[in-house]
Design a protein around this motif. Structure first.
Motif, PDB file in Angstrom:
ATOM      1  N   ASP A 125     -19.696  -2.972  16.646  1.00  0.00           N
ATOM      2  CA  ASP A 125     -19.401  -3.763  15.448  1.00  0.00           C
ATOM      3  C   ASP A 125     -18.278  -4.756  15.753  1.00  0.00           C
ATOM      4  O   ASP A 125     -17.286  -4.413  16.397  1.00  0.00           O
ATOM      5  N   TYR A 137     -15.458  -7.426  14.170  1.00  0.00           N
ATOM      6  CA  TYR A 137     -14.698  -7.863  12.996  1.00  0.00           C
ATOM      7  C   TYR A 137     -13.758  -8.979  13.426  1.00  0.00           C
ATOM      8  O   TYR A 137     -13.001  -8.811  14.392  1.00  0.00           O
ATOM      9  N   ASP A 147     -19.129   1.201  18.628  1.00  0.00           N
ATOM     10  CA  ASP A 147     -20.503   1.071  18.158  1.00  0.00           C
ATOM     11  C   ASP A 147     -21.034  -0.361  18.253  1.00  0.00           C
ATOM     12  O   ASP A 147     -22.178  -0.622  17.870  1.00  0.00           O
ATOM     13  N   PRO A 195     -17.634 -10.741   9.064  1.00  0.00           N
ATOM     14  CA  PRO A 195     -17.192  -9.353   8.864  1.00  0.00           C
ATOM     15  C   PRO A 195     -15.701  -9.183   9.177  1.00  0.00           C
ATOM     16  O   PRO A 195     -15.205  -9.717  10.173  1.00  0.00           O
ATOM     17  N   THR A 248     -15.682  -2.544  18.095  1.00  0.00           N
ATOM     18  CA  THR A 248     -15.689  -1.083  18.069  1.00  0.00           C
ATOM     19  C   THR A 248     -16.622  -0.516  19.127  1.00  0.00           C
ATOM     20  O   THR A 248     -17.426  -1.237  19.731  1.00  0.00           O
ATOM     21  N   SER A 256     -22.555 -13.234  20.298  1.00  0.00           N
ATOM     22  CA  SER A 256     -22.203 -13.001  18.896  1.00  0.00           C
ATOM     23  C   SER A 256     -20.755 -13.394  18.630  1.00  0.00           C
ATOM     24  O   SER A 256     -20.436 -13.992  17.596  1.00  0.00           O
TER      25      SER A 256
END
Length: 357
Positions: A303, A305, A301, A145, A299, A274
């Motif tokens: 997420d 990247y 949330d 991502p 982020t 992760s």
């Protein structure tokens, strides 16, 4: 028996000064009982100059800047990296070079032709990792991502600047970051929140490269991991960059150190695992070897990247990479020795390749 180590530093690049700082730090950390250290300086004009073997760590950068004299420079010096009548070739070369003409696969290609072991990434990983556009395209193919991005070459922009700005605004929007595609250390990077800033940023970035990339701004934490190894890489603890300016720029990295580095970063186990998984996936996608620093956005949330990998991260006192490994339990001198060991291992593996039928 000591390892004869050639330190290659300086370079014809906007990151010349960064390389000099890296060389100073590495030289001070090397064990003179284990290594014979031979400095090889590349001037800002691209001259290769062999310095005398170091019998003690250099105290100032000036001591590592040798003057070019007739018969000392360019390919003649490069070729002495191999055995000759009056010169014993090096056991390992450590390219402490950042940016184009050093970190981008050019020097690595020369070392491959000379069949010399060298620290760090090979030709492909170095060149792909240097070009942010190619790197991101490979990451996309690997399913990692990323934030949105677009890119332009100078001639395309010069033909229709208005169209380029409109493309950024429709595809990326504000805030965004404009960067030279083939440069590191935050040189030539600008944060933009308006058309006026975007126009200025394009002109700034094109001073350093013929290709630039524009990335979507995202509100996120900046998390970095170190990766070490060859075919079976492993990760350090995670660190977090908390810049006191809008972003982690050149001055914060190398001059004032006025940036908070939180090591280890406060992350739950799931997020950290992760990050490790994606860092190793990025390492393998580029076919890296030796070392990289993998940089991520995280982020609110949760997420993740991937932003980029740096195939030759700095080793200055303010650098994240050695600090990450220090907090993982690998002190700086040991880190250097590991990198030399990985260089030899990779070189020996390559010698198994059959080149004749």
């Amino acid at each position: 028996m000591k390892t004869k180590l050639g330190l290659l530093y300086g370079g014809k690049s906007a990151e010349h000064k960064v390389s000099m700082q890296t060389a100073m730090a590495v030289i001070k950390a090397l064990d003179l009982n284990k290594f014979d250290i031979h400095p090889i300086y590349i001037s800002e004009q691209g001259e290769w100059i062999n310095g005398p073997q170091l019998t003690a760590p250099a105290e100032t950068i000036k001591e590592l800047e040798f003057k070019a004299e007739k018969g000392q420079v360019s390919m003649d010096t490069a070729l002495t990296l191999r055995d000759s009548e009056d010169h014993k070739g090096f056991d390992v070369i450590f390219p402490l070079l950042h940016g184009p003409n050093g970190e981008d696969g050019t020097v690595q290609g020369m070392l491959e032709l000379l069949n010399l072991p060298y620290v760090g990434n090979g030709v492909l990983a170095s060149s792909a990792g240097m070009d942010k556009v190619i790197m991101k395209n490979i990451f996309a193919q690997a399913g990692l991502p990323q934030v949105g991005y677009v890119w332009f070459i100078r001639s395309e922009w010069e033909k229709n600047r208005q169209a380029a700005y409109e493309n950024v605004e429709s595809e990326i929007g504000y805030p965004c970051f404009v960067k030279p595609a083939n440069l590191g250390s935050s040189v030539g990077i600008s944060k933009c929140v308006s058309r006026e800033e975007l126009e200025t940023a394009f002109a700034e970035a094109f001073q350093f490269d013929r290709k630039i990339i524009i990335e979507q701004g995202v509100k996120a934490r900046e998390i970095e991991l170190g990766v070490l190894g060859n075919d079976e890489p492993h990760c350090s603890v995670a660190g977090e960059i908390v810049p006191k300016t809008d972003f982690y720029d050149y001055k914060a990295k190398y001059e004032d150190g006025d940036t908070a580095m939180i090591i280890p970063a406060e992350l739950n186990e799931e997020i950290y695992n992760s990050l490790k998984e994606q860092a190793i996936a990025a390492f393998k996608a580029l076919d890296c070897s030796g070392l990289v620093r993998a940089d991520f956005f995280l982020t609110e949330d949760g997420d993740i990247y991937i932003n980029e990998v740096n195939t030759m991260p700095g080793f200055t006192p303010f650098s994240m990479f050695p600090l990450l490994w220090k907090h993982t339990g690998v002190e700086y001198p040991e880190l250097i020795e590991k990198l030399v060991k990985y260089a030899v291992e990779r070189h020996e593996e390559k010698q198994k390749i059959k080149y004749t039928f």
